[in-house]
Design a protein around this motif. Structure first.
Motif, PDB file in Angstrom:
ATOM      1  N   SER A 107       0.366  10.671   4.763  1.00 20.86           N
ATOM      2  CA  SER A 107       0.278  10.430   6.210  1.00 20.86           C
ATOM      3  C   SER A 107       0.150   8.937   6.499  1.00 20.86           C
ATOM      4  O   SER A 107       0.707   8.436   7.487  1.00 20.86           O
ATOM      5  CB  SER A 107      -0.896  11.197   6.803  1.00 20.86           C
ATOM      6  OG  SER A 107      -2.120  10.709   6.304  1.00 20.86           O
ATOM      7  N   LEU A 108      -0.576   8.206   5.622  1.00 18.81           N
ATOM      8  CA  LEU A 108      -0.666   6.752   5.784  1.00 18.81           C
ATOM      9  C   LEU A 108       0.705   6.108   5.591  1.00 18.81           C
ATOM     10  O   LEU A 108       1.092   5.195   6.338  1.00 18.81           O
ATOM     11  CB  LEU A 108      -1.656   6.179   4.776  1.00 18.81           C
ATOM     12  CG  LEU A 108      -3.139   6.429   5.071  1.00 18.81           C
ATOM     13  CD1 LEU A 108      -3.994   5.952   3.902  1.00 18.81           C
ATOM     14  CD2 LEU A 108      -3.553   5.714   6.339  1.00 18.81           C
ATOM     15  N   VAL A 109       1.444   6.556   4.588  1.00 15.14           N
ATOM     16  CA  VAL A 109       2.784   6.008   4.351  1.00 15.14           C
ATOM     17  C   VAL A 109       3.676   6.226   5.574  1.00 15.14           C
ATOM     18  O   VAL A 109       4.370   5.305   6.039  1.00 15.14           O
ATOM     19  CB  VAL A 109       3.403   6.653   3.097  1.00 15.14           C
ATOM     20  CG1 VAL A 109       4.860   6.211   2.936  1.00 15.14           C
ATOM     21  CG2 VAL A 109       2.608   6.271   1.853  1.00 15.14           C
ATOM     22  N   GLY A 133       9.108   0.321  12.127  1.00 15.74           N
ATOM     23  CA  GLY A 133      10.442   0.692  12.578  1.00 15.74           C
ATOM     24  C   GLY A 133      11.256   1.411  11.541  1.00 15.74           C
ATOM     25  O   GLY A 133      12.489   1.508  11.676  1.00 15.74           O
ATOM     26  N   GLY A 134      10.634   1.910  10.511  1.00 17.78           N
ATOM     27  CA  GLY A 134      11.343   2.616   9.452  1.00 17.78           C
ATOM     28  C   GLY A 134      10.961   4.076   9.393  1.00 17.78           C
ATOM     29  O   GLY A 134      10.393   4.637  10.340  1.00 17.78           O
ATOM     30  N   ARG A 135      11.238   4.703   8.254  1.00 21.02           N
ATOM     31  CA  ARG A 135      10.928   6.115   8.089  1.00 21.02           C
ATOM     32  C   ARG A 135      10.807   6.403   6.596  1.00 21.02           C
ATOM     33  O   ARG A 135      11.235   5.594   5.753  1.00 21.02           O
ATOM     34  CB  ARG A 135      12.006   6.997   8.709  1.00 21.02           C
ATOM     35  CG  ARG A 135      13.358   6.940   8.005  1.00 21.02           C
ATOM     36  CD  ARG A 135      14.414   7.683   8.793  1.00 21.02           C
ATOM     37  NE  ARG A 135      15.636   7.886   8.033  1.00 21.02           N
ATOM     38  CZ  ARG A 135      16.563   6.977   7.813  1.00 21.02           C
ATOM     39  NH1 ARG A 135      16.406   5.761   8.316  1.00 21.02           N
ATOM     40  NH2 ARG A 135      17.642   7.257   7.104  1.00 21.02           N
ATOM     41  N   VAL A 136      10.221   7.564   6.289  1.00 14.30           N
ATOM     42  CA  VAL A 136      10.086   7.995   4.913  1.00 14.30           C
ATOM     43  C   VAL A 136      10.685   9.390   4.798  1.00 14.30           C
ATOM     44  O   VAL A 136      10.501  10.238   5.690  1.00 14.30           O
ATOM     45  CB  VAL A 136       8.603   7.992   4.462  1.00 14.30           C
ATOM     46  CG1 VAL A 136       7.752   8.862   5.369  1.00 14.30           C
ATOM     47  CG2 VAL A 136       8.477   8.432   3.007  1.00 14.30           C
ATOM     48  N   THR A 137      11.433   9.632   3.715  1.00 17.02           N
ATOM     49  CA  THR A 137      12.052  10.928   3.467  1.00 17.02           C
ATOM     50  C   THR A 137      11.675  11.401   2.071  1.00 17.02           C
ATOM     51  O   THR A 137      11.256  10.608   1.217  1.00 17.02           O
ATOM     52  CB  THR A 137      13.576  10.842   3.588  1.00 17.02           C
ATOM     53  OG1 THR A 137      14.071   9.876   2.651  1.00 17.02           O
ATOM     54  CG2 THR A 137      13.998  10.439   4.995  1.00 17.02           C
ATOM     55  N   VAL A 138      11.826  12.702   1.863  1.00 14.09           N
ATOM     56  CA  VAL A 138      11.470  13.287   0.578  1.00 14.09           C
ATOM     57  C   VAL A 138      12.531  14.298   0.179  1.00 14.09           C
ATOM     58  O   VAL A 138      13.075  15.020   1.031  1.00 14.09           O
ATOM     59  CB  VAL A 138      10.074  13.954   0.639  1.00 14.09           C
ATOM     60  CG1 VAL A 138      10.030  15.037   1.706  1.00 14.09           C
ATOM     61  CG2 VAL A 138       9.681  14.525  -0.721  1.00 14.09           C
ATOM     62  N   LEU A 189       0.834  -1.204   0.000  1.00 14.11           N
ATOM     63  CA  LEU A 189       0.000   0.000   0.000  1.00 14.11           C
ATOM     64  C   LEU A 189       0.870   1.256   0.000  1.00 14.11           C
ATOM     65  O   LEU A 189       0.551   2.235  -0.692  1.00 14.11           O
ATOM     66  CB  LEU A 189      -0.926  -0.016   1.212  1.00 14.11           C
ATOM     67  CG  LEU A 189      -1.805   1.214   1.425  1.00 14.11           C
ATOM     68  CD1 LEU A 189      -2.750   1.408   0.238  1.00 14.11           C
ATOM     69  CD2 LEU A 189      -2.592   1.101   2.727  1.00 14.11           C
ATOM     70  N   CYS A 190       1.973   1.247   0.756  1.00 10.82           N
ATOM     71  CA  CYS A 190       2.865   2.418   0.785  1.00 10.82           C
ATOM     72  C   CYS A 190       3.452   2.687  -0.602  1.00 10.82           C
ATOM     73  O   CYS A 190       3.453   3.829  -1.085  1.00 10.82           O
ATOM     74  CB  CYS A 190       3.991   2.197   1.796  1.00 10.82           C
ATOM     75  SG  CYS A 190       3.440   2.143   3.516  1.00 10.82           S
ATOM     76  N   VAL A 191       3.961   1.636  -1.242  1.00  8.62           N
ATOM     77  CA  VAL A 191       4.552   1.829  -2.562  1.00  8.62           C
ATOM     78  C   VAL A 191       3.482   2.245  -3.569  1.00  8.62           C
ATOM     79  O   VAL A 191       3.712   3.102  -4.442  1.00  8.62           O
ATOM     80  CB  VAL A 191       5.274   0.542  -3.006  1.00  8.62           C
ATOM     81  CG1 VAL A 191       5.893   0.722  -4.387  1.00  8.62           C
ATOM     82  CG2 VAL A 191       6.371   0.168  -1.995  1.00  8.62           C
ATOM     83  N   ARG A 192       2.277   1.669  -3.472  1.00 11.27           N
ATOM     84  CA  ARG A 192       1.180   2.056  -4.360  1.00 11.27           C
ATOM     85  C   ARG A 192       0.842   3.531  -4.207  1.00 11.27           C
ATOM     86  O   ARG A 192       0.592   4.233  -5.199  1.00 11.27           O
ATOM     87  CB  ARG A 192      -0.050   1.195  -4.079  1.00 11.27           C
ATOM     88  CG  ARG A 192       0.023  -0.230  -4.610  1.00 11.27           C
ATOM     89  CD  ARG A 192      -1.215  -0.998  -4.233  1.00 11.27           C
ATOM     90  NE  ARG A 192      -2.419  -0.314  -4.696  1.00 11.27           N
ATOM     91  CZ  ARG A 192      -3.666  -0.673  -4.364  1.00 11.27           C
ATOM     92  NH1 ARG A 192      -3.860  -1.687  -3.537  1.00 11.27           N
ATOM     93  NH2 ARG A 192      -4.694  -0.018  -4.852  1.00 11.27           N
ATOM     94  N   ASN A 193       0.788   4.013  -2.979  1.00  9.59           N
ATOM     95  CA  ASN A 193       0.462   5.435  -2.762  1.00  9.59           C
ATOM     96  C   ASN A 193       1.516   6.334  -3.405  1.00  9.59           C
ATOM     97  O   ASN A 193       1.190   7.367  -4.008  1.00  9.59           O
ATOM     98  CB  ASN A 193       0.352   5.732  -1.271  1.00  9.59           C
ATOM     99  CG  ASN A 193      -0.940   5.232  -0.658  1.00  9.59           C
ATOM    100  OD1 ASN A 193      -1.914   4.974  -1.385  1.00  9.59           O
ATOM    101  ND2 ASN A 193      -0.973   5.083   0.658  1.00  9.59           N
ATOM    102  N   LEU A 194       2.790   5.950  -3.259  1.00 13.27           N
ATOM    103  CA  LEU A 194       3.836   6.764  -3.872  1.00 13.27           C
ATOM    104  C   LEU A 194       3.738   6.722  -5.398  1.00 13.27           C
ATOM    105  O   LEU A 194       3.923   7.752  -6.074  1.00 13.27           O
ATOM    106  CB  LEU A 194       5.213   6.268  -3.415  1.00 13.27           C
ATOM    107  CG  LEU A 194       5.525   6.407  -1.915  1.00 13.27           C
ATOM    108  CD1 LEU A 194       6.941   5.925  -1.625  1.00 13.27           C
ATOM    109  CD2 LEU A 194       5.344   7.833  -1.425  1.00 13.27           C
ATOM    110  N   LEU A 195       3.424   5.550  -5.947  1.00 14.07           N
ATOM    111  CA  LEU A 195       3.282   5.443  -7.402  1.00 14.07           C
ATOM    112  C   LEU A 195       2.062   6.222  -7.888  1.00 14.07           C
ATOM    113  O   LEU A 195       2.110   6.887  -8.943  1.00 14.07           O
ATOM    114  CB  LEU A 195       3.166   3.975  -7.803  1.00 14.07           C
ATOM    115  CG  LEU A 195       4.449   3.139  -7.662  1.00 14.07           C
ATOM    116  CD1 LEU A 195       4.146   1.661  -7.884  1.00 14.07           C
ATOM    117  CD2 LEU A 195       5.511   3.619  -8.636  1.00 14.07           C
ATOM    118  N   THR A 196       0.964   6.156  -7.135  1.00 17.06           N
ATOM    119  CA  THR A 196      -0.243   6.891  -7.512  1.00 17.06           C
ATOM    120  C   THR A 196       0.018   8.391  -7.509  1.00 17.06           C
ATOM    121  O   THR A 196      -0.405   9.125  -8.418  1.00 17.06           O
ATOM    122  CB  THR A 196      -1.391   6.540  -6.562  1.00 17.06           C
ATOM    123  OG1 THR A 196      -1.616   5.122  -6.604  1.00 17.06           O
ATOM    124  CG2 THR A 196      -2.662   7.258  -6.958  1.00 17.06           C
TER     125      THR A 196
END
Length: 589
Positions: A552-554, A562-567, A477-484
């Protein structure tokens, strides 16, 4: 100014008022603690003066009672002139509460040739026995007593009391000078009570009685007991000779030099024969308490002095320390209150922002839902009314319905996913997951959207990707949201890159999954709030439909794993979102 205050009160309510009142509370607290400290200092000074005075008076009471017990007790008819004092010595040893105060009892008897003979009381034998010699410490006293005896001249018209007393500070000792009652006093004895008449008829030996005080008992028992009773180990106490402070007679803390007691917090004179203690005896009204003939100070002031000092150095220092502690505690409480009010204000502000965003979300989602529904309804109406004449138009309407229904499905799904995470209803099934498989499933799910956006997808997936511990569906779902998002906002860029490689250290390996587009990028002002729920960038609403929940879901899912997301984004060049996932524990082991 008033308008701003009114706006603040309306916006934040009571917390804003409390925050404005905190400086006033601090000033009032400071002044109140100052007055309280002053009152505490006065109270401590008064209590210490009273305790020091009582300490000295109780010691003097013990000394005075010792003297009175030998001279003011009921007379005893004995054969020898000194026998009654032996009997009183026996009674003292049997019943006196401070029997250790008297070390020895001597009598100085002046013979007819003017020589002084020293007698020592022997209570066991019931008599005074001649001493072998005068102790060396008694030589100054002997000379003073002989000089006084030779100079004593009774006057016919002068009433002389039956006895006088003084204090010898060098030994120390109580010197009780016994006089023979003059003729005029014996003639007037009929006006006295019977007991007094008996005392006047009592034989008076020529000389004096010497009651030697026991310094070991005074230092080891009497003064420590009085200090514990009146000061309870709260103060340092020292007793010294008034004329020669060194060496110290008694100190509650021997390691402290006497110089530290100057200046002291309280002092009082002691070792004096006080009239009020003499009058406690039934015979006390007939005693004459004179200035000590063998000492340099009046009996009322005392030959010793007690010094009292607070352990902190002085009462001022103690009160100042208490004041600093009270100020620290009170200002700490005020700071805690200020921090609490500030947290409330921040929470209120955040709640207001969240409410505003939620209202914007409701308004936006209503519009976003109505748009695909309107398109779907319009296309379905055209199909139902037979307005579609050929197969090409039917396929066109079908593709339109499919696209809008997919958008509608995505919005509903994101809303439901956010709700499940917010209320902790979603449960993850953690197991080792292949990151490459997660990327392939996400690309397959987003294939129609990517095809419609006419974007080329370039995949660069490393061959040495370690497995990660997580929920495969949530990570997909996280990767799908980024692709969308890349398909929505990167349209026109021509290409989307999906990168995956091993990163981190040997002890802490991780997998990085990056989705990059070549779109217009993100405004730098929007980056700090990009992952907040319901938040959409300034240009996002005009470019594509959305709910503001995807990123926000990602972020929430990555944190749960236990991870993180950066931009990273550069206006005009595109954006790159990277998922940082820790490798499986099996790999790290």
């Amino acid at each position: 100014m008033r308008l701003r205050v009114n706006r603040a009160v309306r916006s934040f309510g009571l917390p804003a008022v409390l925050l404005a009142l905190l400086p006033l509370l601090a000033v009032l607290q400071y002044r109140w603690i100052g007055r309280l400290s002053e009152a505490e200092r006065e109270r401590m000074e008064t209590n210490l003066r009273v305790a020091s005075s009582q300490f000295a008076r109780e010691f003097d009471r013990a000394v005075t009672h010792a003297a009175a017990s030998f001279l003011l007790s009921p007379p005893a008819r004995e054969d020898g002139p000194w026998d009654r004092f032996v009997r009183r010595h026996e009674a003292w040893l049997e019943s006196a509460p401070d029997r250790g105060l008297i070390r020895a009892v001597y009598a100085m008897e002046v013979e007819e040739n003017g020589q002084a003979r020293l007698l020592r009381s022997n209570p066991e034998a019931g008599t005074f026995e001649p001493a072998e010699s005068w102790p060396e410490r008694y030589h100054p006293l002997r000379q003073s007593l002989l000089h006084r005896f030779r100079d004593a001249r009774p006057l016919m018209g002068r009433l002389r009391p039956p006895f006088e007393w003084a204090i010898e500070e060098e030994i120390p000792a109580l010197v009780l000078w016994v006089h023979r009652a003059p003729m005029m006093l014996r003639r007037l004895q009929g006006s006295f009570p019977r007991a007094a008449r008996m005392a006047l008829r009592e034989p008076r030996p020529p000389g004096c009685l010497i009651l030697e005080l026991d310094l070991d008992y005074i230092r080891g028992e009497l003064l420590p007991e009085l200090a514990e009773r009146h000061f309870a180990d709260l103060y340092h106490v020292a007793v010294v000779n008034r004329a020669r402070p060194e060496p110290v007679i008694y100190s509650s803390h021997p390691e402290i030099p006497f110089s530290d007691f100057s200046p002291s917090d309280a002092r009082a004179g002691m070792l004096a024969l006080r009239p009020e203690h003499v009058r406690e005896f039934p015979w006390g009204e007939f005693a004459n308490l004179r200035r000590p003939g063998l000492g340099a100070f009046p009996s009322g002031e005392g030959l010793w002095r007690v010094y009292v000092r607070h352990p902190s150095g002085s009462l001022e220092a103690a009160v100042a320390a208490v004041r600093r502690r009270n100020l620290a505690v009170s200002f700490g409480i005020l700071l805690l209150m200020a921090a609490t009010v500030a947290v409330i204000l921040v929470s209120t502000r955040r709640a207001q922002n969240l409410a505003r965003l939620q209202m914007e979300f409701v308004a936006g989602i209503s519009h976003e839902l109505l748009t695909p529904l309107s398109v779907i309804r319009s296309a379905s109406d055209n199909l139902a009314d037979g307005l579609v004449e050929n197969r090409g138009q039917a396929e066109k309407y079908g593709a339109l319905i499919r696209r809008e229904s997919r958008n509608l499905t995505d919005m509903v799904r994101q809303t439901l996913d956010y709700a499940s995470l917010e209320y902790q209803r979603r449960r993850y099934e953690f197991r080792p997951v292949d990151a490459a498989e997660v990327i392939r499933q996400a690309l397959e799910a987003c294939r129609p959207a990517l095809r419609e956006s006419a974007l080329e997808v370039e995949e660069k997936i490393g061959l040495d990707l370690p497995p990660v511990d997580g929920d495969a569906g949530a990570l997909t779902l996280c990767v799908r949201n980024l692709l969308t998002n890349a398909a929505k906002y990167g349209a026109g860029g021509g290409r989307i890159e999906v990168l995956a490689h091993r990163a981190g250290s040997e002890r802490h390996p991780e997998v990085e999954i990056t989705v990059a587009d070549r779109g217009p990028g993100i405004d730098p002002a929007d980056l700090p709030r990009l992952f907040e729920p319901f938040y959409r960038g300034r240009d996002a609403a005009s470019r594509a439909h959305g709910t503001g929940l995807g990123l926000s879901l990602v972020k929430r899912i990555l944190e749960d794993h236990g991870g993180r997301v950066t931009v990273e984004s550069t206006p005009g060049q595109g954006s790159a979102f990277t998922l940082h996932l820790p490798a499986s524990r099996q790999v790290r082991a």
